[in-house]
Scaffold this motif. Structure first.
Motif, PDB file in Angstrom:
ATOM      1  N   ALA A  57       0.831  -1.198   0.000  1.00 28.04           N
ATOM      2  CA  ALA A  57       0.000   0.000   0.000  1.00 28.04           C
ATOM      3  C   ALA A  57       0.870   1.254   0.000  1.00 28.04           C
ATOM      4  CB  ALA A  57      -0.927  -0.007   1.211  1.00 28.04           C
ATOM      5  N   THR A  58       1.938   1.246   0.813  1.00 26.31           N
ATOM      6  CA  THR A  58       2.857   2.390   0.841  1.00 26.31           C
ATOM      7  C   THR A  58       3.565   2.546  -0.498  1.00 26.31           C
ATOM      8  OG1 THR A  58       3.216   2.076   3.210  1.00 26.31           O
ATOM      9  CG2 THR A  58       4.846   3.383   2.023  1.00 26.31           C
ATOM     10  N   PHE A  59       4.059   1.432  -1.049  1.00 25.11           N
ATOM     11  CA  PHE A  59       4.709   1.475  -2.361  1.00 25.11           C
ATOM     12  C   PHE A  59       3.737   2.001  -3.422  1.00 25.11           C
ATOM     13  CE2 PHE A  59       5.716  -0.365  -6.463  1.00 25.11           C
ATOM     14  CZ  PHE A  59       7.066  -0.092  -6.599  1.00 25.11           C
ATOM     15  N   SER A  60       2.484   1.559  -3.374  1.00 26.37           N
ATOM     16  CA  SER A  60       1.496   1.975  -4.368  1.00 26.37           C
ATOM     17  C   SER A  60       1.234   3.471  -4.303  1.00 26.37           C
ATOM     18  CB  SER A  60       0.187   1.213  -4.154  1.00 26.37           C
ATOM     19  OG  SER A  60       0.360  -0.165  -4.370  1.00 26.37           O
ATOM     20  N   MET A  61       1.195   4.022  -3.094  1.00 23.45           N
ATOM     21  CA  MET A  61       0.958   5.460  -2.961  1.00 23.45           C
ATOM     22  C   MET A  61       2.098   6.264  -3.571  1.00 23.45           C
ATOM     23  SD  MET A  61      -0.666   5.506   0.881  1.00 23.45           S
ATOM     24  CE  MET A  61      -0.609   7.284   0.992  1.00 23.45           C
ATOM     25  N   VAL A  62       3.345   5.822  -3.327  1.00 19.73           N
ATOM     26  CA  VAL A  62       4.493   6.524  -3.900  1.00 19.73           C
ATOM     27  C   VAL A  62       4.537   6.324  -5.414  1.00 19.73           C
ATOM     28  CG1 VAL A  62       7.011   6.641  -3.923  1.00 19.73           C
ATOM     29  CG2 VAL A  62       5.790   6.412  -1.757  1.00 19.73           C
ATOM     30  N   TYR A  63       4.248   5.114  -5.880  1.00 17.70           N
ATOM     31  CA  TYR A  63       4.248   4.845  -7.311  1.00 17.70           C
ATOM     32  C   TYR A  63       3.127   5.627  -8.007  1.00 17.70           C
ATOM     33  CZ  TYR A  63       5.251   2.129 -11.509  1.00 17.70           C
ATOM     34  OH  TYR A  63       5.623   1.747 -12.776  1.00 17.70           O
ATOM     35  N   LEU A  64       2.014   5.814  -7.317  1.00 18.96           N
ATOM     36  CA  LEU A  64       0.929   6.614  -7.868  1.00 18.96           C
ATOM     37  C   LEU A  64       1.344   8.074  -7.983  1.00 18.96           C
ATOM     38  CD1 LEU A  64      -1.996   6.435  -8.840  1.00 18.96           C
ATOM     39  CD2 LEU A  64      -2.740   6.867  -6.508  1.00 18.96           C
ATOM     40  N   THR A  65       2.113   8.559  -7.008  1.00 13.18           N
ATOM     41  CA  THR A  65       2.658   9.919  -7.101  1.00 13.18           C
ATOM     42  C   THR A  65       3.537  10.055  -8.337  1.00 13.18           C
ATOM     43  OG1 THR A  65       2.651  10.103  -4.682  1.00 13.18           O
ATOM     44  CG2 THR A  65       4.017  11.671  -5.899  1.00 13.18           C
ATOM     45  N   LEU A 179      13.340  -8.712  -8.512  1.00 16.95           N
ATOM     46  CA  LEU A 179      13.231 -10.102  -8.074  1.00 16.95           C
ATOM     47  C   LEU A 179      14.324 -10.477  -7.077  1.00 16.95           C
ATOM     48  CD1 LEU A 179      12.310 -11.960 -11.399  1.00 16.95           C
ATOM     49  CD2 LEU A 179      10.842 -11.601  -9.406  1.00 16.95           C
ATOM     50  N   LEU A 180      15.451  -9.807  -7.112  1.00 16.47           N
ATOM     51  CA  LEU A 180      16.553 -10.108  -6.215  1.00 16.47           C
ATOM     52  C   LEU A 180      16.362  -9.533  -4.810  1.00 16.47           C
ATOM     53  CD1 LEU A 180      19.626  -9.586  -8.596  1.00 16.47           C
ATOM     54  CD2 LEU A 180      18.728 -11.750  -7.711  1.00 16.47           C
ATOM     55  N   GLN A 181      15.317  -8.720  -4.636  1.00 15.13           N
ATOM     56  CA  GLN A 181      15.108  -8.106  -3.322  1.00 15.13           C
ATOM     57  C   GLN A 181      14.528  -9.127  -2.341  1.00 15.13           C
ATOM     58  OE1 GLN A 181      16.556  -5.141  -3.010  1.00 15.13           O
ATOM     59  NE2 GLN A 181      16.994  -5.692  -5.158  1.00 15.13           N
ATOM     60  N   PRO A 182      14.864  -8.978  -1.056  1.00 10.92           N
ATOM     61  CA  PRO A 182      14.392  -9.949  -0.060  1.00 10.92           C
ATOM     62  C   PRO A 182      12.889  -9.861   0.148  1.00 10.92           C
ATOM     63  CG  PRO A 182      15.446  -8.089   1.005  1.00 10.92           C
ATOM     64  CD  PRO A 182      15.678  -7.921  -0.462  1.00 10.92           C
ATOM     65  N   ARG A 183      12.325 -10.926   0.684  1.00  8.36           N
ATOM     66  CA  ARG A 183      10.902 -10.951   0.994  1.00  8.36           C
ATOM     67  C   ARG A 183      10.599  -9.914   2.075  1.00  8.36           C
ATOM     68  NH1 ARG A 183       6.683 -14.077  -0.089  1.00  8.36           N
ATOM     69  NH2 ARG A 183       5.044 -14.383   1.463  1.00  8.36           N
ATOM     70  N   HIS A 184       9.457  -9.269   1.943  1.00  6.82           N
ATOM     71  CA  HIS A 184       9.030  -8.201   2.850  1.00  6.82           C
ATOM     72  C   HIS A 184      10.026  -7.039   2.841  1.00  6.82           C
ATOM     73  CE1 HIS A 184       6.537 -11.344   5.324  1.00  6.82           C
ATOM     74  NE2 HIS A 184       6.048 -11.112   4.119  1.00  6.82           N
ATOM     75  N   ALA A 185      10.564  -6.745   1.651  1.00  2.00           N
ATOM     76  CA  ALA A 185      11.488  -5.617   1.511  1.00  2.00           C
ATOM     77  C   ALA A 185      10.768  -4.307   1.815  1.00  2.00           C
ATOM     78  CB  ALA A 185      12.057  -5.589   0.096  1.00  2.00           C
ATOM     79  N   ALA A 186      11.514  -3.357   2.356  1.00  2.00           N
ATOM     80  CA  ALA A 186      10.946  -2.053   2.696  1.00  2.00           C
ATOM     81  C   ALA A 186      10.519  -1.320   1.428  1.00  2.00           C
ATOM     82  CB  ALA A 186      11.966  -1.228   3.465  1.00  2.00           C
ATOM     83  N   PRO A 187       9.406  -0.567   1.480  1.00  2.00           N
ATOM     84  CA  PRO A 187       8.960   0.176   0.290  1.00  2.00           C
ATOM     85  C   PRO A 187      10.021   1.124  -0.252  1.00  2.00           C
ATOM     86  CG  PRO A 187       7.240   0.156   1.967  1.00  2.00           C
ATOM     87  CD  PRO A 187       8.458  -0.427   2.605  1.00  2.00           C
ATOM     88  N   LEU A 189      13.250   0.799  -0.181  1.00  4.71           N
ATOM     89  CA  LEU A 189      14.260   0.025  -0.906  1.00  4.71           C
ATOM     90  C   LEU A 189      13.749  -0.364  -2.287  1.00  4.71           C
ATOM     91  CD1 LEU A 189      16.943  -1.489  -1.023  1.00  4.71           C
ATOM     92  CD2 LEU A 189      15.809  -3.427   0.101  1.00  4.71           C
ATOM     93  N   LEU A 190      12.489  -0.794  -2.372  1.00  5.22           N
ATOM     94  CA  LEU A 190      11.927  -1.179  -3.671  1.00  5.22           C
ATOM     95  C   LEU A 190      11.883   0.011  -4.626  1.00  5.22           C
ATOM     96  CD1 LEU A 190       8.968  -3.487  -2.542  1.00  5.22           C
ATOM     97  CD2 LEU A 190      11.160  -4.183  -3.525  1.00  5.22           C
ATOM     98  N   VAL A 191      11.513   1.187  -4.112  1.00  6.66           N
ATOM     99  CA  VAL A 191      11.470   2.383  -4.963  1.00  6.66           C
ATOM    100  C   VAL A 191      12.870   2.734  -5.452  1.00  6.66           C
ATOM    101  CG1 VAL A 191      10.964   4.855  -5.009  1.00  6.66           C
ATOM    102  CG2 VAL A 191       9.385   3.293  -3.872  1.00  6.66           C
ATOM    103  N   ALA A 192      13.855   2.655  -4.558  1.00 10.02           N
ATOM    104  CA  ALA A 192      15.229   2.988  -4.944  1.00 10.02           C
ATOM    105  C   ALA A 192      15.762   2.029  -6.003  1.00 10.02           C
ATOM    106  CB  ALA A 192      16.131   2.969  -3.707  1.00 10.02           C
ATOM    107  N   VAL A 193      15.517   0.736  -5.832  1.00 12.43           N
ATOM    108  CA  VAL A 193      15.981  -0.256  -6.811  1.00 12.43           C
ATOM    109  C   VAL A 193      15.270  -0.072  -8.140  1.00 12.43           C
ATOM    110  CG1 VAL A 193      16.029  -2.729  -7.333  1.00 12.43           C
ATOM    111  CG2 VAL A 193      16.668  -1.915  -5.050  1.00 12.43           C
ATOM    112  N   TRP A 194      13.968   0.165  -8.095  1.00 12.47           N
ATOM    113  CA  TRP A 194      13.204   0.401  -9.322  1.00 12.47           C
ATOM    114  C   TRP A 194      13.758   1.591 -10.084  1.00 12.47           C
ATOM    115  CZ3 TRP A 194      10.225   5.021  -9.298  1.00 12.47           C
ATOM    116  CH2 TRP A 194       9.531   5.257 -10.483  1.00 12.47           C
ATOM    117  N   GLY A 195      14.059   2.684  -9.385  1.00 13.91           N
ATOM    118  CA  GLY A 195      14.563   3.871 -10.060  1.00 13.91           C
ATOM    119  C   GLY A 195      15.970   3.698 -10.585  1.00 13.91           C
ATOM    120  N   ALA A 196      16.851   3.086  -9.782  1.00  9.27           N
ATOM    121  CA  ALA A 196      18.242   2.913 -10.205  1.00  9.27           C
ATOM    122  C   ALA A 196      18.352   1.985 -11.407  1.00  9.27           C
ATOM    123  CB  ALA A 196      19.075   2.378  -9.045  1.00  9.27           C
ATOM    124  N   SER A 197      17.414   1.044 -11.540  1.00 13.57           N
ATOM    125  CA  SER A 197      17.469   0.117 -12.673  1.00 13.57           C
ATOM    126  C   SER A 197      17.181   0.800 -14.007  1.00 13.57           C
ATOM    127  CB  SER A 197      16.478  -1.032 -12.460  1.00 13.57           C
ATOM    128  OG  SER A 197      15.134  -0.552 -12.465  1.00 13.57           O
TER     129      SER A 197
END
Length: 437
Positions: A57-65, A179-187, A189-197
């Motif tokens: 839900a947190t990731f979705s709110m930031v991704y929606l922004t 896919l390489l991120q750990p299970r229950h990764a922090a939102p 971290l996911l945003v940072a990896v998505w952007g850096a890729s």
């Protein structure tokens, strides 16, 4: 003695490479749109699988922004630059200016987002909270916006194949990175990896566009002048798309963050239909224009609308009958809340197929008629979504509100189309001539 072979004129033996054929360019544009949409679908699916329900839900709110900011950049910069006409120097300068403005504007907005995230991060738990995710978005925003904005530069240069190459690399990089991120990764971290890729695709895109903009100068003044064409496109985007996205974001900020995750999860499952609808928006008008006449145009659009509606219902039925373990493989912990919304989302996409074809028909027959429909019924959809949530206290009510708004927009758009046909066939009344002077 053999006759000398006819030599081609000098201008045919040398000069810049020919523009790809229209069919090849259209195919490349469709594939590029598919690659971009598939990237968005993959990002949300993988993020949902790797997160808890609250984390997604947190990731979705930031991704929606980010989605709103992306749409604003598309409207203000992208849609304006693709209308540039002229020689290679003119188009090259326009593309260089668009890239430079996107870089500057995204950096300014990114700094503001990072500052807000840094201030709130200490309160919301660092990377694990919304503050950390907002900080990460601010840091990577220039990367992702410039990379996406290059698509419009390639479109202006009539080189959709180059956009396809960069966007395909974007897809190839982001999927394994997440896919390489750990299970229950922090939102965050996911945003940072998505952007850096996005960096490899950004570098490739800049390398591919450089030969077409080399020797030109960037001019940012047109983007800050009053009357810039992008200002009108921003208004249309704000009332047509951003209003509902901001309403969902507001719902998460002030009422129920988990509702945003459920709505985004359900919408993600209908991602393939978004690719189909976007293709109809892009290639429907020129194809309908070839039919010549309002009656055949309307009939063809209505038939296409019925087909899209049937596809939407069929896809919704497929998703609704998915076994629970398959759904959890797709969306992880978010599946349970998203599955409850599938009937409402399926109904919404069914009527969206009809509405999309109606708006495309209006764009062909009476382009000025679309704005009023978009303004009134997009805002009405927001009202119905919020009303549905307030009446039921759940995301399901909000989803049915969105479905009702899409249905009303489709009815209004087809009503305008029918009126245009009536006006065309209505007999004209002779007006008596005035006295001769």
């Amino acid at each position: 003695m053999t006759a000398p072979q006819e030599q081609p004129p000098p201008e045919q033996r040398s000069g810049p490479p020919r523009t790809p054929r229209r069919s090849a360019a259209a195919l490349a544009s469709v594939l590029d749109q598919a690659a971009s949409s598939l990237t968005n679908i993959a990002v949300l699916v993988i993020a949902a699988r790797a997160s808890t329900a609250h984390g997604f839900a947190t990731f979705s709110m930031v991704y929606l922004t980010f989605t709103v900011l992306l749409g604003l950049n598309m409207a203000y910069v992208g849609q304006a630059v693709v209308l540039t006409r002229g020689d290679t120097v003119t188009t090259g300068a326009a593309c260089r200016s668009a890239i430079a403005f996107t870089s500057l504007a995204s950096t300014v907005v990114g700094v503001l987002l990072a500052a807000v995230g840094a201030v709130t991060g200490a309160v919301t738990g660092g990377w694990a909270g919304s503050g950390g995710a907002c900080l990460a978005l601010g840091l990577v925003l220039p990367l992702v916006l410039v990379q996406d904005g290059l698509r419009y530069a390639f479109s202006t240069l009539r080189r959709p194949g180059l956009a396809l190459a960069a966007d395909s690399l974007r897809l190839v990089c982001v999927v394994p990175a997440l896919l390489l991120q750990p299970r229950h990764a922090a939102p965050g971290l996911l945003v940072a990896v998505w952007g850096a890729s996005a960096v490899p695709a950004l570098l490739l895109g800049l390398r591919l566009v450089w030969p077409h903009v080399r020797g030109t100068r960037a001019d940012l003044r047109p983007y800050v002048r009053r009357g810039h064409l992008g200002q009108r496109f921003v208004v249309e985007f704000a009332v047509g798309n951003a209003s509902s996205q901001l309403a969902v974001l507001g719902l998460g900020l002030f009422a129920a963050p988990l509702a945003v995750g459920a709505l985004r999860g359900a919408t993600t499952l209908f991602g393939p239909l978004n690719v189909l609808f976007n293709s109809v928006n892009a290639f429907g008008p020129p194809l309908l224009n070839r039919l010549g006449g309002r009656r055949p145009t309307t009939r063809a659009a209505a038939l296409l609308g019925l087909v899209l509606s049937a596809v939407g219902l069929a896809w919704g039925l497929v998703l609704y009958t998915l076994p629970g373990h398959v759904g959890r493989q797709l969306l992880g912990a978010t599946w349970q809340s998203a599955a409850a919304l599938l009937p409402a989302s399926g109904a919404q996409y069914a009527v969206m197929g009809l509405g999309t074809c109606a708006l495309v028909t209006l764009r062909v027959l009476s382009p000025r008629a679309t704005l009023s429909v978009q303004v009134v019924f997009s805002l009405l959809s927001v009202v119905l979504m919020l009303a549905g949530y307030l009446l039921t206290g759940s995301a399901l009510g909000a989803a049915w509100g969105l479905a009702a708004g899409s249905a009303l927009k489709a009815v209004a758009a087809w009503t305008r189309v029918v009126r245009l046909r009536v006006e065309e066939t209505a007999p004209t009344t002779a007006v008596p001539a005035g006295p001769a002077s």
